[in-house]
Structures are given as structure tokens and as C-alpha cells.
Design a protein around this motif. Sequence first.
Motif: not given
Length: 410
Positions: A48, A230, A294
Motif C-alpha cells: 500500500d 492497489n 492500478s
Amino acid sequence: MRLKLKIKLLLPLLACFLLTNAQTNSYKFKRQITGVNSTWHSIKLPDDMYQKTNANFEDLRIFGINGKDTIEVPYLLKQRANQVSLAEIPFKQLNQSTVGEVYYYTFQVTEANPINQISLDFKQENFDWKVTLEGSNDNQNWFSILKDYRILAIKNNETNYQYTKLSFPDSKYQFYRIAIKANTQPTLITTKTTKTDTVKGIYDEVKYRTYDLKNDAKTKETIIEVGLKNAIPVSYLKLNAQSDFDFYRPIRIEYATDSIKTEKGIEYNFATLYEGTISSLEAPEFNFINTVTSKLKITINNNDNRPLRLSGLVIKGNSYNLVARFDDLKANYALYYGNETVQTPNYEIEKFESKIPTNLSNVSVGEEQKNPSYTVKTEKPLFENKIWLWSLMGVIIVLLGFFSFRMLKN
């Protein structure tokens, strides 16, 4: 006197605080690093975190605080992709013969080295042949290596595709014989024998959130858009493609670089990751440069053929690691990032990579925090400054009054 003494005692502490923050106050985010117990460690970047870092990770820094000292930790950024080495093995062609519709080519390897690939280049641009490969150490007793191996070439206005590389397990023979079954004599231009070694990298499977497949009858294309959970590195894609017949179709894999909000919704800009062919002769697996994104877009050109049966896909990527040297084991360390103006650091350990230990233990990286010492302020546009606006209006009014007075006087 006591007040002066207190001020004298506080001044060094204040100076220490300002000096400590001077190196870290331009980074928006930080993550605590725990588990430092030796000089060298490996640090895996959290999934992340990628969407908050700059392109090519120029803004990654590791700082350690020990009292009044701030230590910048040197590191190397590593990704564990497959390492492929290719060595060409010298050989010479001995003879060429024909028996019926089978054409034989015999080669001798000039060095006693194993090989696992033979690349063939023919003058013909369109063919579909079956190949048998054999090996021998005395040019008399032959042992089978490949049997009924298909090679193919197609060139027309829509397709330019070749599959003429023989791949097989490591073989160490002095002589090799290729037999091609064809209705016309093949014209073999060049042959290359190679030994390919692959050191397997470490790939992490990437979970995707959305999978949208469309077969466009107008453009004769199959388009798949895949949304990831993500922004994360991707470098490998495998399609589960099936058909009742052999196929070979152009394929393009793209990744989203940015997005724009419009009245119709969010529109993405894409850049190409891979262009090639998806074929029933080869595994539908595609490798490309490790890229953080992403969203992926896959386009298959069907021409006038029925679309392939596609039932999902597999995406993988090479995670990034930092190999860092911690000189002070008593310091408190943190990973900093989120600085749009900083440039890639230049550390000396890059020149001495061979001296870094190979077996490194991992340290733990904590959750993302806003850097409390971040002090970079965004300057407001001049027109948002009320004092400047009132001053400008005052100057305009004075000028208008001056010129109006002169006109009336005349």
C-alpha cells in the motif's frame, strides 16, 4: 539570572530539534522500522506504499535519530525478477540430405557444452512443418530429443508471426540432427544453438478487483480491462485462453498512467507494456518490465475469427526490496517518502555491491504515518491574497481618477 540560564540550556535543545527536522521535514509520510540488530538488513516495501511514492522511487529515504544526530542510511533498491543468461554455443553444419519428404540437417557442436535451444531461420515466410530433433556422440547412434515438434510462420497483411525456436531440456551431444517433414524443400538460412539459464525470481500474485471483458464486433477486438486493488508492481500476465482450433492473434497489454474526470465518468490514459502474439503453439504467458499501476488493459485483435474463450487471468509482480546498511544499531529508524522535488540518492555502496552479504534478515516496516515534522507550505496564488487585490484595486481607482480629472480639465 535564572531565566538566562534556562534560555542557555534550551538553545542547544532547540538547535538539535531544528537540525534533526531539517533532513526529514520535506517528506510527507514515514513508517517506523523495527528489528534492526545487525549492520545489513533487507526491507520489503509494503504493497500500500507504492501509490504514495514518486516514479522510480526517487524519494525513498531511511533516516535514523540518535539523540542530536540524524543518520541517513545508504541502500540499494532491488527487484527479484528472473535473471536470464544466454550463451551462444559454436557449431558447424556437416551435411544436408533428403529422404522422400523428410529433409535432414546435421550439425556438430565444436565445444563440449550442453545446449537447450536451437533457433532456425528460413527463407520461406509461410509454412507449417513438423520437426524431429536427435542427438549423437558418434554420428551413428541417434537418440530422440524432440518428436513431432511444430514450427510455423505466417506473413500476410494482418499477421507476421514466427515460431521456429526448438526448446528442450539440457542436452550434451557432439552431433545434432534436425529432420523436417515438408512438401517443399525448406531453405535454411541461419541456425543458432544456445544455452539459456534462468535464475528464478520471486513473484507475488496480484489480486484484481474488477474484470471487464467486451467483444467489439465493429473493431473485431476483444478488450479486457482489469482493475487492481492497489497501485502495485506487475511484470507477468497469463491468460486462460481456449479455442477449438489453433490460433495466433496480435495482443497488446497496456497500463493506466493517469486518469481524468469527465461528464461520462473517469477516463484513463494508457501506455504500452507489451505487444506480441497470443498463440495456441505457446503458453499464453507474457513478461514485461516491472511497472507500478492500478489498471491494465488487454486488447486481442480477432480479425475475422471468432473471439477466444477467456476465463480469467493470473497477474504477478516483482516486489521491491531495499538492501540497507545500518551503521548505528542504537538509533531509531524510519522510512520516509512523499517528496516531489527530491532526486534519486547516490550512495557509495552501489560500487561495492559484491561485498554485501547474501543472506540478509528482514526488518519490519510499520503502518503509514503523517510525518509530524513536515513543514513544506504551498504558496497561494497571488490573486488569492486579499491585501494584494485591494492594493491593485486602489492603484486602478487612482489612475482612473487621474485621467478622468485631466479629461474634464481639458
